[in-house]
Design a protein around this motif. Structure first.
Motif, PDB file in Angstrom:
ATOM      1  N   THR A 144     -20.882  22.577  -8.628  1.00  0.00           N
ATOM      2  CA  THR A 144     -19.894  22.605  -7.548  1.00  0.00           C
ATOM      3  C   THR A 144     -18.539  22.225  -8.113  1.00  0.00           C
ATOM      4  OG1 THR A 144     -19.485  21.883  -5.263  1.00  0.00           O
ATOM      5  CG2 THR A 144     -20.126  20.184  -6.839  1.00  0.00           C
ATOM      6  N   THR A 145     -17.503  22.410  -7.299  1.00  0.00           N
ATOM      7  CA  THR A 145     -16.142  22.047  -7.698  1.00  0.00           C
ATOM      8  C   THR A 145     -15.418  21.432  -6.510  1.00  0.00           C
ATOM      9  OG1 THR A 145     -15.168  24.172  -7.060  1.00  0.00           O
ATOM     10  CG2 THR A 145     -16.025  23.980  -9.332  1.00  0.00           C
ATOM     11  N   ASP A 146     -14.337  20.754  -6.818  1.00  0.00           N
ATOM     12  CA  ASP A 146     -13.484  20.203  -5.770  1.00  0.00           C
ATOM     13  C   ASP A 146     -13.017  21.309  -4.831  1.00  0.00           C
ATOM     14  OD1 ASP A 146     -11.714  18.373  -4.413  1.00  0.00           O
ATOM     15  OD2 ASP A 146     -10.084  19.182  -5.608  1.00  0.00           O
ATOM     16  N   ASP A 147     -12.595  22.445  -5.387  1.00  0.00           N
ATOM     17  CA  ASP A 147     -12.118  23.564  -4.566  1.00  0.00           C
ATOM     18  C   ASP A 147     -13.211  24.092  -3.654  1.00  0.00           C
ATOM     19  OD1 ASP A 147      -9.579  23.454  -5.588  1.00  0.00           O
ATOM     20  OD2 ASP A 147      -9.885  25.039  -7.069  1.00  0.00           O
ATOM     21  N   TRP A 148     -14.438  24.188  -4.181  1.00  0.00           N
ATOM     22  CA  TRP A 148     -15.559  24.708  -3.394  1.00  0.00           C
ATOM     23  C   TRP A 148     -15.816  23.798  -2.193  1.00  0.00           C
ATOM     24  CZ3 TRP A 148     -20.441  23.401  -1.638  1.00  0.00           C
ATOM     25  CH2 TRP A 148     -21.288  24.452  -1.285  1.00  0.00           C
ATOM     26  N   ILE A 149     -15.831  22.493  -2.419  1.00  0.00           N
ATOM     27  CA  ILE A 149     -16.107  21.540  -1.339  1.00  0.00           C
ATOM     28  C   ILE A 149     -14.975  21.552  -0.308  1.00  0.00           C
ATOM     29  CG2 ILE A 149     -16.471  19.108  -0.775  1.00  0.00           C
ATOM     30  CD1 ILE A 149     -17.618  18.798  -3.659  1.00  0.00           C
ATOM     31  N   ARG A 150     -13.733  21.525  -0.784  1.00  0.00           N
ATOM     32  CA  ARG A 150     -12.584  21.539   0.144  1.00  0.00           C
ATOM     33  C   ARG A 150     -12.549  22.799   0.987  1.00  0.00           C
ATOM     34  NH1 ARG A 150      -7.271  18.511  -1.900  1.00  0.00           N
ATOM     35  NH2 ARG A 150      -8.147  17.081  -3.446  1.00  0.00           N
ATOM     36  N   SER A 151     -12.772  23.946   0.360  1.00  0.00           N
ATOM     37  CA  SER A 151     -12.642  25.222   1.074  1.00  0.00           C
ATOM     38  C   SER A 151     -13.701  25.390   2.152  1.00  0.00           C
ATOM     39  CB  SER A 151     -12.706  26.388   0.089  1.00  0.00           C
ATOM     40  OG  SER A 151     -13.980  26.455  -0.527  1.00  0.00           O
ATOM     41  N   ARG A 152     -14.876  24.804   1.958  1.00  0.00           N
ATOM     42  CA  ARG A 152     -15.966  24.966   2.920  1.00  0.00           C
ATOM     43  C   ARG A 152     -16.069  23.854   3.945  1.00  0.00           C
ATOM     44  NH1 ARG A 152     -16.653  27.764  -1.307  1.00  0.00           N
ATOM     45  NH2 ARG A 152     -17.933  29.646  -1.396  1.00  0.00           N
ATOM     46  N   SER A 153     -15.467  22.694   3.639  1.00  0.00           N
ATOM     47  CA  SER A 153     -15.629  21.572   4.554  1.00  0.00           C
ATOM     48  C   SER A 153     -14.334  20.850   4.912  1.00  0.00           C
ATOM     49  CB  SER A 153     -16.589  20.548   3.940  1.00  0.00           C
ATOM     50  OG  SER A 153     -15.998  19.949   2.794  1.00  0.00           O
ATOM     51  N   GLY A 154     -13.316  20.964   4.045  1.00  0.00           N
ATOM     52  CA  GLY A 154     -12.090  20.204   4.246  1.00  0.00           C
ATOM     53  C   GLY A 154     -12.179  18.787   3.702  1.00  0.00           C
ATOM     54  N   ILE A 155     -13.334  18.436   3.132  1.00  0.00           N
ATOM     55  CA  ILE A 155     -13.545  17.073   2.627  1.00  0.00           C
ATOM     56  C   ILE A 155     -12.967  16.935   1.220  1.00  0.00           C
ATOM     57  CG2 ILE A 155     -15.285  15.349   1.992  1.00  0.00           C
ATOM     58  CD1 ILE A 155     -17.125  16.744   4.111  1.00  0.00           C
ATOM     59  N   GLU A 156     -12.247  15.839   0.992  1.00  0.00           N
ATOM     60  CA  GLU A 156     -11.670  15.544  -0.320  1.00  0.00           C
ATOM     61  C   GLU A 156     -12.317  14.323  -0.968  1.00  0.00           C
ATOM     62  OE1 GLU A 156      -7.428  15.264   0.081  1.00  0.00           O
ATOM     63  OE2 GLU A 156      -7.345  17.016   1.411  1.00  0.00           O
ATOM     64  N   ARG A 157     -12.756  13.386  -0.134  1.00  0.00           N
ATOM     65  CA  ARG A 157     -13.353  12.143  -0.627  1.00  0.00           C
ATOM     66  C   ARG A 157     -14.178  11.526   0.495  1.00  0.00           C
ATOM     67  NH1 ARG A 157      -8.260  11.952   0.459  1.00  0.00           N
ATOM     68  NH2 ARG A 157      -7.756  12.602  -1.668  1.00  0.00           N
ATOM     69  N   TRP A 205     -29.659  14.196  -3.871  1.00  0.00           N
ATOM     70  CA  TRP A 205     -28.505  14.371  -4.758  1.00  0.00           C
ATOM     71  C   TRP A 205     -28.588  15.631  -5.611  1.00  0.00           C
ATOM     72  CZ3 TRP A 205     -24.785  11.778  -2.878  1.00  0.00           C
ATOM     73  CH2 TRP A 205     -25.020  10.545  -2.268  1.00  0.00           C
ATOM     74  N   THR A 206     -29.652  16.425  -5.422  1.00  0.00           N
ATOM     75  CA  THR A 206     -29.743  17.724  -6.105  1.00  0.00           C
ATOM     76  C   THR A 206     -29.336  18.877  -5.190  1.00  0.00           C
ATOM     77  OG1 THR A 206     -32.068  18.151  -5.510  1.00  0.00           O
ATOM     78  CG2 THR A 206     -31.648  16.828  -7.495  1.00  0.00           C
ATOM     79  N   ASP A 207     -29.116  18.573  -3.905  1.00  0.00           N
ATOM     80  CA  ASP A 207     -28.782  19.608  -2.923  1.00  0.00           C
ATOM     81  C   ASP A 207     -27.271  19.618  -2.687  1.00  0.00           C
ATOM     82  OD1 ASP A 207     -28.548  21.372  -0.843  1.00  0.00           O
ATOM     83  OD2 ASP A 207     -29.735  20.206   0.596  1.00  0.00           O
ATOM     84  N   ARG A 208     -26.579  20.549  -3.339  1.00  0.00           N
ATOM     85  CA  ARG A 208     -25.119  20.576  -3.246  1.00  0.00           C
ATOM     86  C   ARG A 208     -24.631  20.970  -1.859  1.00  0.00           C
ATOM     87  NH1 ARG A 208     -22.226  25.920  -5.769  1.00  0.00           N
ATOM     88  NH2 ARG A 208     -23.294  27.479  -4.478  1.00  0.00           N
ATOM     89  N   GLY A 209     -25.501  21.582  -1.060  1.00  0.00           N
ATOM     90  CA  GLY A 209     -25.099  22.001   0.277  1.00  0.00           C
ATOM     91  C   GLY A 209     -25.022  20.874   1.284  1.00  0.00           C
ATOM     92  N   CYS A 240     -25.332  16.977   0.061  1.00  0.00           N
ATOM     93  CA  CYS A 240     -24.956  15.647  -0.441  1.00  0.00           C
ATOM     94  C   CYS A 240     -23.455  15.463  -0.608  1.00  0.00           C
ATOM     95  CB  CYS A 240     -25.685  15.334  -1.735  1.00  0.00           C
ATOM     96  SG  CYS A 240     -25.153  16.252  -3.193  1.00  0.00           S
ATOM     97  N   VAL A 241     -22.695  16.562  -0.708  1.00  0.00           N
ATOM     98  CA  VAL A 241     -21.242  16.447  -0.863  1.00  0.00           C
ATOM     99  C   VAL A 241     -20.534  16.249   0.477  1.00  0.00           C
ATOM    100  CG1 VAL A 241     -21.285  17.887  -2.924  1.00  0.00           C
ATOM    101  CG2 VAL A 241     -20.842  18.954  -0.702  1.00  0.00           C
ATOM    102  N   LEU A 242     -21.271  16.374   1.574  1.00  0.00           N
ATOM    103  CA  LEU A 242     -20.642  16.394   2.897  1.00  0.00           C
ATOM    104  C   LEU A 242     -20.575  15.031   3.582  1.00  0.00           C
ATOM    105  CD1 LEU A 242     -22.332  19.605   4.367  1.00  0.00           C
ATOM    106  CD2 LEU A 242     -20.123  19.425   3.186  1.00  0.00           C
ATOM    107  N   PHE A 243     -21.441  14.111   3.209  1.00  0.00           N
ATOM    108  CA  PHE A 243     -21.614  12.901   4.004  1.00  0.00           C
ATOM    109  C   PHE A 243     -21.050  11.653   3.340  1.00  0.00           C
ATOM    110  CE2 PHE A 243     -24.631  15.934   5.564  1.00  0.00           C
ATOM    111  CZ  PHE A 243     -24.631  15.747   6.933  1.00  0.00           C
ATOM    112  N   GLY A 244     -20.715  10.674   4.175  1.00  0.00           N
ATOM    113  CA  GLY A 244     -20.192   9.403   3.701  1.00  0.00           C
ATOM    114  C   GLY A 244     -20.678   8.269   4.584  1.00  0.00           C
ATOM    115  N   ASP A 245     -20.294   7.060   4.220  1.00  0.00           N
ATOM    116  CA  ASP A 245     -20.693   5.857   4.945  1.00  0.00           C
ATOM    117  C   ASP A 245     -19.473   5.210   5.611  1.00  0.00           C
ATOM    118  OD1 ASP A 245     -23.130   6.358   3.708  1.00  0.00           O
ATOM    119  OD2 ASP A 245     -22.787   4.891   2.114  1.00  0.00           O
ATOM    120  N   GLY A 246     -19.700   4.528   6.704  1.00  0.00           N
ATOM    121  CA  GLY A 246     -18.607   3.833   7.377  1.00  0.00           C
ATOM    122  C   GLY A 246     -19.027   3.357   8.750  1.00  0.00           C
ATOM    123  N   ALA A 247     -18.106   2.705   9.444  1.00  0.00           N
ATOM    124  CA  ALA A 247     -18.384   2.194  10.781  1.00  0.00           C
ATOM    125  C   ALA A 247     -17.093   2.104  11.581  1.00  0.00           C
ATOM    126  CB  ALA A 247     -19.039   0.820  10.710  1.00  0.00           C
ATOM    127  N   GLY A 248     -17.211   2.343  12.876  1.00  0.00           N
ATOM    128  CA  GLY A 248     -16.091   2.179  13.801  1.00  0.00           C
ATOM    129  C   GLY A 248     -16.598   1.564  15.085  1.00  0.00           C
TER     130      GLY A 248
END
Length: 323
Positions: A30-43, A150-154, A156-164
């Motif tokens: 995968t690449t940064d461009d691939w993730i951004r273009s499909r999800s808008g996620i940067e970090r 962590w082997t599924d690029r579709g 594992c790149v989409l999710f994060g942790d946090g709380a509100g």
């Protein structure tokens, strides 16, 4: 006079570790461009070793209580929306209750995956309207990094942790749309689609399992159902979409966010967007966006907000409120 559930405080917490898209290039095709273009996620943020969902939730709760100017024992109930509770039982909400030093009231979890915070808000509103509670601390918190393959690029790149978190308080209103507080709610689910977004583990399998998702199918359902539930919530109070100041959507994918805004005929200038910095934090994404939007100075008292989400189940819904 009419009782309304009014937001009097908001807060959030994000783990210290920030994971940029480039980190995934080391282990995945995968690449940064691939993730951004499909999800808008940067970090996105990942919880530290030993840092649990209740830990994140407690920090967000403290921030919301401080913003409201009240103490934990001023709250009657805690509702915590999560799909990644620390243990099968007891609820993560009771763990937060203990950590806050809250010695009265009651606490429980709500599990509706990414729609969890909407379901929690609707339940909190019902408790307040029924007179069961005067103040409710509503939290969304997740550690989705613990259920990633962590082997599924579709996925594992989409999710994060946090709380509100937000604090709702019973206040008297006039019964019109001019009131502050929750004006309408709309909840839905359809278990026929449970196989397009699920975790392949649990009590039955005696392992935690990993998140599995049919991305194209989820996307197809998301835009249609999110726009429909938001429209229904507005119709319940005869409010035109033109009166909306902000859409505060579940932060899953920028294309879904844009598609829903288009169906509601609202420009992106009226949408709170945090997906680029947080990724998909499931039930935490809406309260995170509310707290960040307030901190940025975007969301102000008196603004009309429509917040909507869809998650595994499928479960989806919307809330209209005046801040």
């Amino acid at each position: 006079m009419t009782t309304r559930s009014v937001v009097i405080g908001a807060g959030h917490y994000l783990p210290d570790r920030v994971v940029e898209n480039a980190e995934f290039e080391k282990t995945l095709d995968t690449t940064d461009d691939w993730i951004r273009s499909r999800s808008g996620i940067e970090r996105r943020h990942f919880a530290a070793e030993g840092q649990t969902t209740s830990d994140l939730a407690t920090r967000a709760a403290r921030a919301a209580l401080a913003d409201a100017g009240i103490e934990a024992d001023d709250v009657d109930a805690i509702i915590l929306a999560t799909s990644t509770a620390d243990m099968t039982f007891p609820s993560a909400a009771t763990m937060v209750q203990a950590e806050l030093g809250m010695t009265r009231g009651f606490a429980f979890d709500v599990q509706a995956v990414c729609a969890g915070f909407i379901y929690a808000l609707a339940n909190a509103n019902a408790l307040i309207l029924s007179g069961q509670a005067k103040r409710v601390l509503v939290i969304g918190a997740e550690t989705f990094s613990r259920i990633m393959d962590w082997t599924d690029r579709g996925t594992c790149v989409l999710f994060g942790d946090g709380a509100g978190a937000i604090v709702l308080e019973a206040q008297e209103g006039t019964g019109t749309n001019a009131d502050r507080g929750i004006l309408s709610t709309d909840l839905n689910s359809d278990g026929r689609f449970r196989d397009i977004l699920y975790v392949d583990g649990g009590v039955a399998t005696q392992n935690t399992g990993f998140l599995r998702m049919q991305g194209k199918e989820v996307f197809r359902h998301a835009v249609e159902k999110l726009a429909a539930t938001a429209t229904t919530a507005l119709e319940k109070i005869a409010m035109p979409a033109s009166e909306i100041d902000w859409i505060v959507p579940h932060q899953a994918n920028i294309r879904i966010i844009k598609g829903t805004a288009k169906k509601l005929d609202l420009p992106m200038e009226n949408v709170i967007v945090t997906v680029q910095d947080h990724g998909n934090t499931s039930a935490a994404s809406i309260p995170l966006a509310l707290s960040v939007g307030k901190a940025r100075g975007q969301i102000r008292q008196g603004d009309v907000l429509v917040t909507e989400a869809i998650g595994g189940g499928l479960a989806w819904g919307a809330v209209v409120l005046r801040w």
